[in-house]
Design a protein around this motif. Structure first.
Motif, PDB file in Angstrom:
ATOM      1  N   UNK A  45      35.874  35.937  44.130  1.00 48.79           N
ATOM      2  CA  UNK A  45      36.407  37.579  43.705  1.00 48.79           C
ATOM      3  C   UNK A  45      38.314  37.964  43.634  1.00 48.79           C
ATOM      4  N   UNK A  46      38.735  37.353  44.146  1.00 51.93           N
ATOM      5  CA  UNK A  46      40.301  37.586  43.758  1.00 51.93           C
ATOM      6  C   UNK A  46      40.588  37.043  42.436  1.00 51.93           C
TER       7      UNK A  46
ATOM      8  N   UNK B 290      39.012  41.637  51.430  1.00 51.01           N
ATOM      9  CA  UNK B 290      40.040  40.700  50.421  1.00 51.01           C
ATOM     10  C   UNK B 290      40.190  42.454  50.238  1.00 51.01           C
ATOM     11  N   UNK B 291      39.868  43.388  50.173  1.00 49.59           N
ATOM     12  CA  UNK B 291      40.226  44.495  50.442  1.00 49.59           C
ATOM     13  C   UNK B 291      41.202  45.191  51.457  1.00 49.59           C
TER      14      UNK B 291
ATOM     15  N   UNK C 259      30.684  42.403  35.468  1.00 49.88           N
ATOM     16  CA  UNK C 259      30.564  43.750  36.544  1.00 49.88           C
ATOM     17  C   UNK C 259      31.198  43.494  37.509  1.00 49.88           C
ATOM     18  N   UNK C 260      31.041  42.417  38.040  1.00 54.39           N
ATOM     19  CA  UNK C 260      32.214  43.051  39.596  1.00 54.39           C
ATOM     20  C   UNK C 260      33.402  42.842  39.276  1.00 54.39           C
ATOM     21  N   UNK C 261      33.844  42.319  37.903  1.00 57.16           N
ATOM     22  CA  UNK C 261      35.238  43.178  37.461  1.00 57.16           C
ATOM     23  C   UNK C 261      35.525  44.544  36.945  1.00 57.16           C
ATOM     24  N   UNK C 262      34.407  44.742  36.549  1.00 55.11           N
ATOM     25  CA  UNK C 262      34.569  46.475  36.023  1.00 55.11           C
ATOM     26  C   UNK C 262      34.257  47.308  37.074  1.00 55.11           C
TER      27      UNK C 262
ATOM     28  N   UNK D  75      28.831  38.576  51.326  1.00 57.56           N
ATOM     29  CA  UNK D  75      29.716  39.197  49.975  1.00 57.56           C
ATOM     30  C   UNK D  75      30.539  39.938  50.439  1.00 57.56           C
ATOM     31  N   UNK D  76      29.460  41.141  51.051  1.00 53.92           N
ATOM     32  CA  UNK D  76      30.207  42.238  51.608  1.00 53.92           C
ATOM     33  C   UNK D  76      31.299  41.791  52.295  1.00 53.92           C
TER      34      UNK D  76
END
Length: 516
Positions: free
Chosen positions: A46-47, A185-186, A102-105, A178-179
């Motif tokens: 994710x990062x 991370x957020x 899609x995740x990056x978008x 994943x959530x």
């Protein structure tokens, strides 16, 4: 000026992290079973995607997927060499790449659709995790029925998160995993929130997930099950006599002839030649069933109307096969070759190794074994969510998972499959008998605890009183609705964010160009 979330990593470093992320994620799966590392690996993926454009995100995620699957399914190369191993890994990596794009978008668009703190810390992690499950769903169903191996939740069979599968199923557990990582991370990037609150939110999120109690899997009564692992030469390349596997099963079964059992279970493909067509095999099963006073559930290969089936038979002395189930999910390029003429052009020697194509079965996957409803799973059937739902709809009180792992030797494959079986037991609230030709064979109770086991790659047997499940878990009640809900949440949220993509990004981070 329209602003974008900062990309914390330049492309070269994101690619390096992606290469490392695959092995780290895999280390959370059996046989290493360091389950926290799967969370770390997800975080690394994710990062490395955060703040990227679609093209570079696809590249980074594809690299991460390739590095994961090359390690995770390396067992496919044991006898067949690198071609199927690399081909399968690359196909799954491409799905990984599309999902990562899609995740990056989502990382680019969602903060503009929901510019508040609640949007960044609430909606964004939900949408990112929903998109991750969407990618797992697509890869698990397409092409040719898909390949569900390697879903992140399958790493958690012996972790504190395992009980969640009874509530949410495997896809739901993956969503929560994943959530949780996406939220943490957020919080790391939420510089407009005081540290003490970020820490409190992080601790609260982890606690929220872990305090969910295990589902109270009710049972009523037991049935005594004997399961036999003959450890015969069951591999495709063993070149053994036709009855060698049968003889190994007979020899081990004879050791427990004097023990009481309500049913006896043999692994996939061990009663060969087919007892419905071979009188000698039929006579052997009749004699064993008569001496033990119990029906046998055995695997074999059947042929009907010119088609081959990977079949489980319910065999009773003097009556023969009183019921049968044909495997509904034959493995493409393992048990049949789809579009054979097309694929043969690329690897004729490998394609020709698969001399016959198994036909998917259509019969229900529950046997009535003298009043006990037993759900039947043959080998990779165990990864198919729909087949578990079918068992529960058929009133299964116990699950019999017959498998042949001989072609994968002493690789991680048998441990990975056993982990999936353990999760299925918890998910359904049913005891499960995982019986393999060579291992790993275990009887597992509805909480995921091992009741009995046989050491791998040795002849052995298990005889145990197995609890019969009566409960309906939330996961089986809602079935695939959970998967569709969370995947749909991710896709729908991304579509809404797409409509708001031209809005200025909230000024919560220093403006920085997207790293390409």
């Amino acid at each position: 000026m329209t602003r974008f979330p900062r990309a914390p990593l330049p492309l070269w470093l994101a690619l390096a992290i992606a290469v490392l992320a695959g092995p780290v994620m895999d280390a959370g799966f059996p046989d290493m079973d360091w389950w926290p590392l799967t969370f770390v690996g997800v975080g690394m993926v994710l990062i490395s995607l955060r703040g990227r454009r679609a093209g570079s995100a696809f590249l980074v995620a594809t690299v991460a997927g390739e590095s994961f699957y090359l390690v995770h399914v390396s067992w496919t190369s044991l006898y067949l060499g690198p071609v199927p191993w690399v081909a399968l890994s690359t196909l799954e990596a491409l799905f990984f790449g599309l999902g990562g794009m899609l995740v990056a978008l989502a990382y680019r668009w969602v903060p503009r659709a929901w510019p508040s703190r609640a949007g960044r810390l609430g909606m964004l992690p939900l949408i990112v995790s929903g998109l991750w499950v969407l990618r797992e769903y697509v890869a698990g169903n397409w092409p040719y029925g898909g390949f569900s191996w390697g879903r992140v939740a399958e790493s958690q069979s012996e972790s504190p998160f395992a009980p969640l599968v009874a509530w949410l199923g495997i896809s739901g557990l993956g969503f929560v995993m994943v959530w949780l990582v996406a939220l943490l991370l957020e919080l790391c990037f939420a510089f407009d929130v005081q540290r003490v609150w970020r820490g409190a939110l992080a601790i609260g999120a982890v606690a929220l997930v872990l305090v969910v109690p295990a589902w109270p899997a009710a049972t009523h009564g037991t049935t005594r099950i004997a399961a036999v692992q003959g450890n015969g030469p069951a591999g495709y390349f063993d070149n053994a006599p036709p009855d060698a596997v049968l003889n190994s099963q007979i020899a081990e079964t004879q050791k427990i002839e004097d023990q009481k059992a309500d049913m006896v279970v043999w692994p996939e493909g061990t009663a060969q030649p087919d007892p419905t067509r071979d009188d000698d095999t039929a006579a052997i099963l009749d004699a064993l069933s008569r001496r033990m006073g119990a029906p046998f559930i055995v695997g074999t290969i059947t042929q009907r109307d010119g088609e081959y089936f990977n079949t489980s038979l319910l065999w009773k002395s003097g009556q023969g096969a009183v019921d049968y189930y044909d495997k509904k999910h034959p493995v493409p390029f393992g048990e049949y070759v789809p579009d054979r003429a097309f694929w043969r052009q690329f690897a004729p020697s490998l394609i020709d190794l698969i001399g016959r194509d198994y036909t998917p079965g259509t019969r229900n996957n529950v046997f009535d074994v003298n009043g006990v409803r037993a759900g039947i799973s043959i080998c990779f059937d165990i990864v198919d969510d729909q087949l578990l739902t079918d068992m529960m709809d058929g009133g299964a009180q116990v699950i019999l998972a017959q498998t042949n792992n001989a072609d994968f030797g002493e690789t991680d494959e048998n441990q990975q499959q056993l982990a999936i079986a353990r999760l299925r037991s918890i998910e359904s609230g049913r005891s499960l008998v995982n019986i393999s030709t060579v291992g790993s064979s275990q009887i597992i109770d509805p909480s995921g605890r091992t009741i009995a086991s046989i050491p791998p790659f040795t002849p052995g047997h298990m005889v145990a009183d197995v609890p019969l499940g009566t409960t309906t878990t939330p996961a089986t009640l809602l079935s695939r609705g959970i998967e569709f809900l969370v995947a749909g949440l991710g896709l729908f949220g991304l579509l809404i964010a797409f409509g708001a993509r031209k809005q200025p990004h909230p000024d919560v981070e220093k403006a920085a160009p997207i790293v390409r």
